[in-house]
Design a protein around this motif. Structure first.
Motif, PDB file in Angstrom:
ATOM      1  N   MET A  37       0.813  -1.351  -0.172  1.00 23.21           N
ATOM      2  CA  MET A  37       0.028   0.041   0.116  1.00 23.21           C
ATOM      3  C   MET A  37       0.877   1.237   0.133  1.00 23.21           C
ATOM      4  O   MET A  37       1.915   1.309   0.894  1.00 23.21           O
ATOM      5  CB  MET A  37      -0.862  -0.047   1.164  1.00 23.21           C
ATOM      6  N   LYS A  38       0.878   2.152  -0.922  1.00 16.46           N
ATOM      7  CA  LYS A  38       1.402   3.444  -1.125  1.00 16.46           C
ATOM      8  C   LYS A  38       0.833   4.658  -0.062  1.00 16.46           C
ATOM      9  O   LYS A  38      -0.381   4.934  -0.475  1.00 16.46           O
ATOM     10  CB  LYS A  38       1.603   3.833  -2.413  1.00 16.46           C
ATOM     11  N   PHE A  39       1.335   5.280   0.748  1.00 17.58           N
ATOM     12  CA  PHE A  39       0.776   6.199   1.602  1.00 17.58           C
ATOM     13  C   PHE A  39       1.177   7.631   1.132  1.00 17.58           C
ATOM     14  O   PHE A  39       2.602   7.686   0.689  1.00 17.58           O
ATOM     15  CB  PHE A  39       1.396   6.046   3.015  1.00 17.58           C
ATOM     16  N   VAL A  89      12.689   6.658   9.491  1.00 18.18           N
ATOM     17  CA  VAL A  89      12.498   8.051   9.018  1.00 18.18           C
ATOM     18  C   VAL A  89      12.954   8.324   7.700  1.00 18.18           C
ATOM     19  O   VAL A  89      12.183   8.843   6.721  1.00 18.18           O
ATOM     20  CB  VAL A  89      13.009   8.882  10.067  1.00 18.18           C
ATOM     21  N   GLN A  90      14.172   7.626   7.467  1.00 16.48           N
ATOM     22  CA  GLN A  90      14.691   7.870   5.977  1.00 16.48           C
ATOM     23  C   GLN A  90      13.858   7.072   5.110  1.00 16.48           C
ATOM     24  O   GLN A  90      13.703   7.309   3.850  1.00 16.48           O
ATOM     25  CB  GLN A  90      16.056   7.296   5.845  1.00 16.48           C
ATOM     26  N   ALA A  91      13.272   6.032   5.570  1.00 14.26           N
ATOM     27  CA  ALA A  91      12.564   5.171   4.629  1.00 14.26           C
ATOM     28  C   ALA A  91      10.980   5.784   4.366  1.00 14.26           C
ATOM     29  O   ALA A  91      10.620   5.627   3.174  1.00 14.26           O
ATOM     30  CB  ALA A  91      12.043   3.716   5.316  1.00 14.26           C
ATOM     31  N   ALA A  92      10.460   6.626   5.324  1.00 18.11           N
ATOM     32  CA  ALA A  92       9.283   7.165   5.117  1.00 18.11           C
ATOM     33  C   ALA A  92       9.495   8.661   4.311  1.00 18.11           C
ATOM     34  O   ALA A  92       8.572   8.769   3.523  1.00 18.11           O
ATOM     35  CB  ALA A  92       8.882   7.658   6.594  1.00 18.11           C
ATOM     36  N   LEU A  93      10.747   8.996   4.484  1.00 18.05           N
ATOM     37  CA  LEU A  93      10.864  10.242   3.454  1.00 18.05           C
ATOM     38  C   LEU A  93      10.943   9.678   1.956  1.00 18.05           C
ATOM     39  O   LEU A  93      10.369  10.259   1.192  1.00 18.05           O
ATOM     40  CB  LEU A  93      12.398  10.927   3.808  1.00 18.05           C
ATOM     41  N   ALA A  94      11.627   8.595   1.893  1.00 12.81           N
ATOM     42  CA  ALA A  94      11.610   8.033   0.580  1.00 12.81           C
ATOM     43  C   ALA A  94      10.254   7.637  -0.062  1.00 12.81           C
ATOM     44  O   ALA A  94       9.751   7.804  -1.144  1.00 12.81           O
ATOM     45  CB  ALA A  94      12.818   6.738   0.386  1.00 12.81           C
ATOM     46  N   GLN A 104      -3.935  -1.341  12.444  1.00 11.86           N
ATOM     47  CA  GLN A 104      -3.902  -2.492  11.506  1.00 11.86           C
ATOM     48  C   GLN A 104      -2.980  -3.495  11.241  1.00 11.86           C
ATOM     49  O   GLN A 104      -2.994  -4.450  10.614  1.00 11.86           O
ATOM     50  CB  GLN A 104      -4.360  -1.802  10.007  1.00 11.86           C
ATOM     51  N   ARG A 105      -1.893  -2.924  11.876  1.00 14.87           N
ATOM     52  CA  ARG A 105      -0.423  -4.013  11.698  1.00 14.87           C
ATOM     53  C   ARG A 105       0.424  -3.698  13.022  1.00 14.87           C
ATOM     54  O   ARG A 105       0.406  -2.345  13.348  1.00 14.87           O
ATOM     55  CB  ARG A 105       0.281  -3.538  10.369  1.00 14.87           C
ATOM     56  N   LEU A 106       1.050  -4.452  13.408  1.00 17.97           N
ATOM     57  CA  LEU A 106       1.955  -4.291  14.557  1.00 17.97           C
ATOM     58  C   LEU A 106       3.421  -4.823  13.906  1.00 17.97           C
ATOM     59  O   LEU A 106       3.314  -5.724  13.166  1.00 17.97           O
ATOM     60  CB  LEU A 106       1.736  -5.250  15.629  1.00 17.97           C
ATOM     61  N   PHE A 107       4.390  -4.113  14.290  1.00 11.98           N
ATOM     62  CA  PHE A 107       5.730  -4.291  14.077  1.00 11.98           C
ATOM     63  C   PHE A 107       6.454  -4.276  15.270  1.00 11.98           C
ATOM     64  O   PHE A 107       6.436  -3.324  16.040  1.00 11.98           O
ATOM     65  CB  PHE A 107       6.365  -3.648  13.084  1.00 11.98           C
ATOM     66  N   PRO A 108       7.546  -5.034  15.547  1.00 11.59           N
ATOM     67  CA  PRO A 108       8.306  -5.137  16.841  1.00 11.59           C
ATOM     68  C   PRO A 108       9.803  -4.131  16.893  1.00 11.59           C
ATOM     69  O   PRO A 108      10.114  -3.884  18.060  1.00 11.59           O
ATOM     70  CB  PRO A 108       8.803  -6.590  16.948  1.00 11.59           C
ATOM     71  N   THR A 109      10.153  -3.847  15.735  1.00 12.68           N
ATOM     72  CA  THR A 109      11.309  -3.002  15.587  1.00 12.68           C
ATOM     73  C   THR A 109      10.926  -1.960  14.672  1.00 12.68           C
ATOM     74  O   THR A 109      10.423  -2.108  13.625  1.00 12.68           O
ATOM     75  CB  THR A 109      12.554  -3.845  15.288  1.00 12.68           C
ATOM     76  N   MET A 110      11.696  -0.654  14.758  1.00 12.83           N
ATOM     77  CA  MET A 110      11.823   0.128  13.756  1.00 12.83           C
ATOM     78  C   MET A 110      12.344  -0.095  12.411  1.00 12.83           C
ATOM     79  O   MET A 110      12.125   0.363  11.334  1.00 12.83           O
ATOM     80  CB  MET A 110      12.348   1.522  14.378  1.00 12.83           C
ATOM     81  N   THR A 111      13.501  -0.916  12.513  1.00 16.94           N
ATOM     82  CA  THR A 111      14.126  -1.618  11.277  1.00 16.94           C
ATOM     83  C   THR A 111      13.136  -2.244  10.598  1.00 16.94           C
ATOM     84  O   THR A 111      13.185  -2.204   9.437  1.00 16.94           O
ATOM     85  CB  THR A 111      15.414  -2.589  11.848  1.00 16.94           C
ATOM     86  N   GLU A 112      12.218  -2.951  11.207  1.00 12.84           N
ATOM     87  CA  GLU A 112      11.035  -3.469  10.341  1.00 12.84           C
ATOM     88  C   GLU A 112      10.072  -2.619   9.502  1.00 12.84           C
ATOM     89  O   GLU A 112       9.902  -2.889   8.514  1.00 12.84           O
ATOM     90  CB  GLU A 112      10.371  -4.702  11.237  1.00 12.84           C
ATOM     91  N   LEU A 113       9.798  -1.339  10.429  1.00 11.78           N
ATOM     92  CA  LEU A 113       8.859  -0.490   9.872  1.00 11.78           C
ATOM     93  C   LEU A 113       9.789  -0.028   8.637  1.00 11.78           C
ATOM     94  O   LEU A 113       8.936   0.251   7.603  1.00 11.78           O
ATOM     95  CB  LEU A 113       8.793   0.695  10.650  1.00 11.78           C
ATOM     96  N   ALA A 114      11.241   0.153   8.653  1.00  8.68           N
ATOM     97  CA  ALA A 114      11.809   0.657   7.452  1.00  8.68           C
ATOM     98  C   ALA A 114      11.703  -0.418   6.207  1.00  8.68           C
ATOM     99  O   ALA A 114      11.446   0.030   4.999  1.00  8.68           O
ATOM    100  CB  ALA A 114      13.108   0.726   7.631  1.00  8.68           C
ATOM    101  N   LEU A 127       9.199  -2.407   5.843  1.00  6.65           N
ATOM    102  CA  LEU A 127       7.862  -2.582   5.386  1.00  6.65           C
ATOM    103  C   LEU A 127       7.343  -1.196   4.356  1.00  6.65           C
ATOM    104  O   LEU A 127       6.659  -1.483   3.460  1.00  6.65           O
ATOM    105  CB  LEU A 127       6.889  -2.359   6.666  1.00  6.65           C
ATOM    106  N   LEU A 128       8.145  -0.260   4.762  1.00  6.72           N
ATOM    107  CA  LEU A 128       7.694   1.144   3.940  1.00  6.72           C
ATOM    108  C   LEU A 128       8.529   0.831   2.487  1.00  6.72           C
ATOM    109  O   LEU A 128       7.970   1.248   1.517  1.00  6.72           O
ATOM    110  CB  LEU A 128       8.032   2.246   4.617  1.00  6.72           C
ATOM    111  N   GLY A 129       9.669   0.142   2.611  1.00 10.66           N
ATOM    112  CA  GLY A 129      10.517   0.045   1.296  1.00 10.66           C
ATOM    113  C   GLY A 129       9.894  -0.783   0.333  1.00 10.66           C
ATOM    114  O   GLY A 129       9.849  -1.012  -0.676  1.00 10.66           O
ATOM    115  N   THR A 130       8.875  -1.889   0.854  1.00 15.39           N
ATOM    116  CA  THR A 130       7.993  -2.766   0.138  1.00 15.39           C
ATOM    117  C   THR A 130       6.964  -2.372  -0.042  1.00 15.39           C
ATOM    118  O   THR A 130       5.859  -3.242  -0.972  1.00 15.39           O
ATOM    119  CB  THR A 130       7.984  -4.134   0.652  1.00 15.39           C
ATOM    120  N   SER A 131       6.407  -1.478   0.494  1.00 11.79           N
ATOM    121  CA  SER A 131       4.784  -1.083   0.330  1.00 11.79           C
ATOM    122  C   SER A 131       4.658  -0.307  -0.989  1.00 11.79           C
ATOM    123  O   SER A 131       5.471   0.267  -1.701  1.00 11.79           O
ATOM    124  CB  SER A 131       4.382  -0.136   1.359  1.00 11.79           C
TER     125      SER A 131
END
Length: 219
Positions: free
Chosen positions: A1-3, A95-100, A203-213, A215-219
């Motif tokens: 999903m693209k935000f 944060v860098q992944a979110a910016l990208a 809607q989703r849980l993640f245990p580390t901020m590295t995992e969030l990065a 997830l954002l890279g593949t969304s």
């Protein structure tokens, strides 16, 4: 999903500040006549402002919540943060992944006062990433769990709430994000806290901020 925009909470999401802040609060409350453990203090106050708990504080201490008392709390809190604050591991990468992911459309939307948020972000090297896009619940008609701070951030970025992703770690914050119409993902390093975040609307849980990065890279 693209935000189109990604909105981060601050305390407990970008910076490991909650135990420091609640430690200062717990000590001052004990000096004022209300004793509790640090865990009890965190459970009661995380996601809320001290002023929102005025009635409880005054009932337990038998004293008015004065501006002088609040100033003492702020001074002790800020000193503790200056001495011991650490970035949440992986937050800079997220944060860098979110910016990208969004082409720069990110914001920090916190229930805390602006001085504290900017001081903490500066201290951990994240202030520049959010420059001009920091929003404080203290400056809104209502703070979390009301959606005002997230709605203000989305409006500033000119993105509908429904196109935003909110990153939160508390039920109060998740409730605010959901009320703003956003998709909310919960940062949840403690598996025991997951059920409450999901029940609040994450809607989703993640245990580390590295995992969030990731997830954002593949969304």
């Amino acid at each position: 999903m693209k935000f189109k925009a990604i909105l981060f909470d601050c305390d407990g999401v970008l910076v490991d500040s909650e135990a420091i802040t609640c430690g200062a609060l717990r000590d001052l409350l004990e000096e004022s006549g209300w004793s509790m453990t640090l865990a009890e203090c965190m459970d009661r106050f995380i996601g809320k402002t001290v002023r929102e708990e005025r009635a409880a504080i005054e009932a337990h201490t038998g004293k008015p919540l004065t501006e002088a008392w609040m100033q003492t709390f702020y001074e002790r809190r800020n000193q503790g943060l200056r001495e011991r604050l650490q970035i949440i591991p992986g937050a800079a990468l997220a944060v860098q992944a979110a910016l990208a992911h969004t082409g720069g459309q990110i914001a920090c939307a916190s229930g805390a006062d602006r001085f504290k948020v900017e001081m903490m972000l500066r201290q951990v090297g994240l202030l520049d990433a959010f420059a001009g896009r920091i929003f404080s619940g203290h400056e809104m008609p209502r703070s979390k769990p009301a959606p005002d701070v997230y709605l203000a951030a989305a409006a500033h970025l000119q993105v509908p709430g429904s196109d935003c992703l909110v990153i939160e770690d508390t039920t109060v914050g998740v409730t605010a994000g959901v009320a703003a119409g956003a998709t909310v993902w919960g940062y949840c390093p403690d598996p025991a806290a997951g059920a409450a975040l999901l029940q609040a609307g994450a809607q989703r849980l993640f245990p580390t901020m590295t995992e969030l990065a990731g997830l954002l890279g593949t969304s």
